[in-house]
Motif scaffolding. Structure first.
Motif, PDB file in Angstrom:
ATOM      1  N   ASP A  47      -8.831  15.150  -5.538  1.00  0.00           N
ATOM      2  CA  ASP A  47      -9.446  13.812  -5.563  1.00  0.00           C
ATOM      3  C   ASP A  47      -8.409  12.698  -5.684  1.00  0.00           C
ATOM      4  O   ASP A  47      -8.760  11.517  -5.719  1.00  0.00           O
ATOM      5  CB  ASP A  47     -10.542  13.713  -6.649  1.00  0.00           C
ATOM      6  N   LEU A  48      -7.121  13.043  -5.742  1.00  0.00           N
ATOM      7  CA  LEU A  48      -6.067  12.016  -5.715  1.00  0.00           C
ATOM      8  C   LEU A  48      -5.757  11.572  -4.291  1.00  0.00           C
ATOM      9  O   LEU A  48      -5.170  10.513  -4.072  1.00  0.00           O
ATOM     10  CB  LEU A  48      -4.790  12.552  -6.367  1.00  0.00           C
ATOM     11  N   ASP A  49      -6.152  12.407  -3.336  1.00  0.00           N
ATOM     12  CA  ASP A  49      -5.896  12.115  -1.927  1.00  0.00           C
ATOM     13  C   ASP A  49      -6.629  10.829  -1.568  1.00  0.00           C
ATOM     14  O   ASP A  49      -7.842  10.739  -1.751  1.00  0.00           O
ATOM     15  CB  ASP A  49      -6.390  13.290  -1.076  1.00  0.00           C
ATOM     16  N   GLY A  50      -5.882   9.818  -1.070  1.00  0.00           N
ATOM     17  CA  GLY A  50      -6.510   8.550  -0.716  1.00  0.00           C
ATOM     18  C   GLY A  50      -6.236   7.445  -1.717  1.00  0.00           C
ATOM     19  O   GLY A  50      -6.444   6.270  -1.423  1.00  0.00           O
ATOM     20  N   LEU A  51      -5.771   7.799  -2.916  1.00  0.00           N
ATOM     21  CA  LEU A  51      -5.409   6.761  -3.899  1.00  0.00           C
ATOM     22  C   LEU A  51      -4.053   6.153  -3.533  1.00  0.00           C
ATOM     23  O   LEU A  51      -3.248   6.770  -2.841  1.00  0.00           O
ATOM     24  CB  LEU A  51      -5.326   7.355  -5.312  1.00  0.00           C
ATOM     25  N   THR A  52      -3.796   4.936  -4.029  1.00  0.00           N
ATOM     26  CA  THR A  52      -2.469   4.345  -3.845  1.00  0.00           C
ATOM     27  C   THR A  52      -1.494   5.057  -4.783  1.00  0.00           C
ATOM     28  O   THR A  52      -1.904   5.718  -5.744  1.00  0.00           O
ATOM     29  CB  THR A  52      -2.461   2.842  -4.190  1.00  0.00           C
TER      30      THR A  52
END
Ligand code: MN3
Length: 198
Positions: A47-52
């Motif tokens: 769920d870190l995928d896509g965060l800055t």
């Protein structure tokens, strides 16, 4: 979405004699590239995928691979930006005023240099902006940074110095203090001011 190695705004040799071309080339194209590649692997399908990268440093560093490589990517991206050929000598604008309140440019330089020289082993020295607009000087081990919940002093990094041996060993060998004092010749204070006002 995956992270990419940022392009430098200057040539590898442009920071000589403070930082030599070979060190810059290996540091950017090998070390930083490895942090980017390993960060992408560590966050893929999570769920870190896509965060800055800032969001990842603030919220996602429980996993060692994310902490080390996410920190590595953020820290080096900032480091390249706050360097410039020939430097710009002194702070300007709001960050200048904050450093005046801190105790002045000389005190800041002394404290920052001390933080850089006394960081045992590998790590970083930082100038951070606090929530109230004041500034603090601190250092972190390894690839940690002041955005991370694990940091002793938390805040927004506006200036950072890499004191890993890979950042200076070819030119300075064991003379970290010489590298630290030469660093001030290539600081881009306009960029520091931009980061401070962000
Ligand atoms: Mn490094």
């Amino acid at each position: 979405m995956s992270f990419e190695l940022p392009k430098l705004g200057y040539a590898y040799e442009a920071l000589e004699p403070t930082i030599d071309a070979k060190t810059m080339e290996i540091h950017h194209s090998k070390h930083h590239q490895a942090y980017v590649d390993n960060l992408n692997k560590a966050i893929e399908g999570t769920d870190l995928d896509g965060l800055t990268i800032e969001e990842i440093c603030r919220t996602g560093v429980e996993k060692p691979a994310v902490r080390n490589n996410g920190g590595g990517h953020f820290n080096h991206s900032l480091f390249w930006e706050i360097l410039t050929p020939g430097g710009s000598k002194e702070p300007v604008g709001s960050v200048k005023a904050a450093i005046e309140n801190y105790g002045g440019f000389e005190k800041f330089k002394n404290d920052f240099s001390e933080a850089a020289k006394t960081r045992f082993g590998s790590g970083w020295a930082w100038l951070v902006k606090n929530e109230d607009g004041s500034v603090s000087v601190t250092s972190t081990p390894n690839q940690d940074n002041p955005l991370m919940p694990v940091a002793d002093v938390k805040g927004t990094p506006v200036l950072g110095l890499d004191v890993w041996e890979h950042a200076y060993y070819l030119n300075y060998q064991n003379r970290r203090p010489d590298y630290v004092s030469a660093f001030f010749d290539v600081v881009n204070w306009d960029k520091v001011e931009e980061l401070f006002n962000k």
